[in-house]
Design a protein around this motif. Structure first.
Motif: not given
Length: 423
Positions: A237-245, A346-354
């Motif tokens: 998944s491109g979305k998953v890899w984008l979030l990983a980057l 950044t991290f708690p907010i970021f993890w709301s995405l995936p």
């Protein structure tokens, strides 16, 4: 968000979050106490900065290799047993680092520590999706991840005190006592996990049947908007890899600070290890407050991208300022406080995405993959800073590189992350 359910969720949080928070404090302390051990063990064992950087970072190679399998196994064995297994094994290995006597043993034990801990963080992120819907999750992740800040607040003074007080006791160096005394609590908490933690809502004996059904309805409604994709599709998944980057770029900042904060304070003119430990608590105190406030604001507004980006930009600006004024303890410490608060926010907010995007087995695999790829930065960041320091005699270029990665993460999350839920 249904405010009438606040009392129920407050009861759930009162049961779960203090315990999960304690687990993460122990986990993060064992992961980064090598930064304090460095102040003595590097001279005792004649390790170069590059050797230290590889040893600090090789943890994340083991972490990367075993992360996804660990999270998938948790969905089969249940959270209680698997999280207990993780904590007991990493506590024992962390304590064993006291026997480091060569570059090889240092590398092997750090690798094994990463393999043992693999799956803990993504496992807890997945576990929170069992209990909280997306609109409540960022603040819960923030409470959990504030364990990083508290580990810094507690760990700095504690590590400095252990290394100074126990140096020479039983013929062991202070850094050896550091590994032993900070590793054993993880083993004890791991045993406690077997008796305390529930696998999910249905197995919680402290909830009434009506409460269980209410919570399950909230989770069921949340999962209607998630993607339950096949595992093979998760990895392509491109979305998953984008979030990983994006995550990798932000984690570069986290470990740049975590592994080198004691050294940066020392560079400003502070020499006593206890004083370094006490001063290193200041940035984490600031971060503990800021990250929870930022996550609450993000939950209330429903906005994720700009909250993540602005926090990353603050982290980059703080690192650059701390580097420019590295010879001034007051300015450097203030800038490091801004940097640490921005990076951790950044991290708690970021993890709301995936977690809003993925559900079921896809969530277990996707969360683990994003975390494992992102945490490769834990190898790259200390290694690059160590190499640059060996080559130049200064950490400045390495810190600028870390700041640049945060800037890139901020740009990427705003420019490219557009069509994910909650953005």
């Amino acid at each position: 968000m249904n405010s009438t359910l606040d009392p129920l969720y407050q009861r759930v949080s009162a049961r779960l979050m203090p315990f999960l928070f304690l687990c993460f404090v122990a986990a993060y302390l064992d992961r980064v106490n090598v930064g304090f051990a460095k102040l003595q063990m590097q001279a005792d064992l004649q390790f170069s900065d590059a050797v230290y950087g590889v040893g600090a970072g090789i943890f994340f190679i083991g972490y990367f290799l075993f992360e996804v399998p660990s999270n998938l196994l948790m969905t089969r064995t249940g959270a209680r047993i698997w999280i207990a297994r993780i904590m007991i094994s990493w506590g024992l290995i962390s304590s064993a680092l006291m026997f480091t006597s060569s570059v090889t043993t240092f590398y092997v034990l750090r690798f094994l520590l990463g393999a043992a801990e693999a799956g803990f963080f993504p496992g807890i992120i997945l576990y929170l999706t069992y209990w909280y819907p997306a609109q409540r999750r960022a603040r819960m992740v923030a409470v959990f991840m504030s364990g990083v800040a508290v580990a810094g607040v507690v760990g700095g003074p504690l590590s400095g005190w252990i290394m100074k007080t126990f140096a020479g006791v039983n013929g062991w160096s202070g850094w050896q006592w550091l590994f032993l005394l900070e590793g054993l609590p993880s083993v004890l908490i791991g045993v406690w996990t077997l008796f305390y933690l529930d696998d999910g809502i249905r197995s919680a004996r402290w909830l009434s049947e009506q409460d269980k059904q209410t919570l399950e309805r909230e989770i069921a409604a949340d999962r209607q908007v998630q993607q339950h994709m096949p595992l093979a599709q998760v990895f392509s998944s491109g979305k998953v890899w984008l979030l990983a980057l994006v995550y990798l770029l932000c984690v570069m900042g986290l470990y740049g600070v975590s592994f080198w904060l004691p050294q940066l304070i020392k560079n400003s003119g502070v020499t006593d290890v206890l004083d370094i430990g006490l001063l290193s608590a200041v940035p984490y105190c600031v971060a503990a407050v800021v990250m929870i406030l930022a996550a609450r604001h993000s939950d209330r507004s429903g906005e994720r991208r700009w909250h993540t980006a602005l926090a990353a930009l603050a982290g980059a600006a703080g690192l650059v300022t701390a580097t420019i004024y590295s010879d001034n303890t007051v300015i450097a410490l203030a800038a490091l406080s801004v940097a640490t608060a921005g990076i951790l926010s950044t991290f708690p907010i970021f993890w709301s995405l995936p977690t809003a995007m993925l559900g079921g087995a896809a969530a277990a695999a996707g969360i683990a993959m994003i975390n494992s790829v992102g945490n490769l930065a834990g190898f790259v960041a200390p290694y690059l800073v160590g190499v640059v320091r060996d080559a130049t005699g200064s950490t400045a270029s390495g810190m600028y590189l870390i700041a640049a990665s945060l800037l890139a993460g901020a740009v990427l999350v705003v420019a490219a992350v557009r069509r994910l839920p909650g953005t």
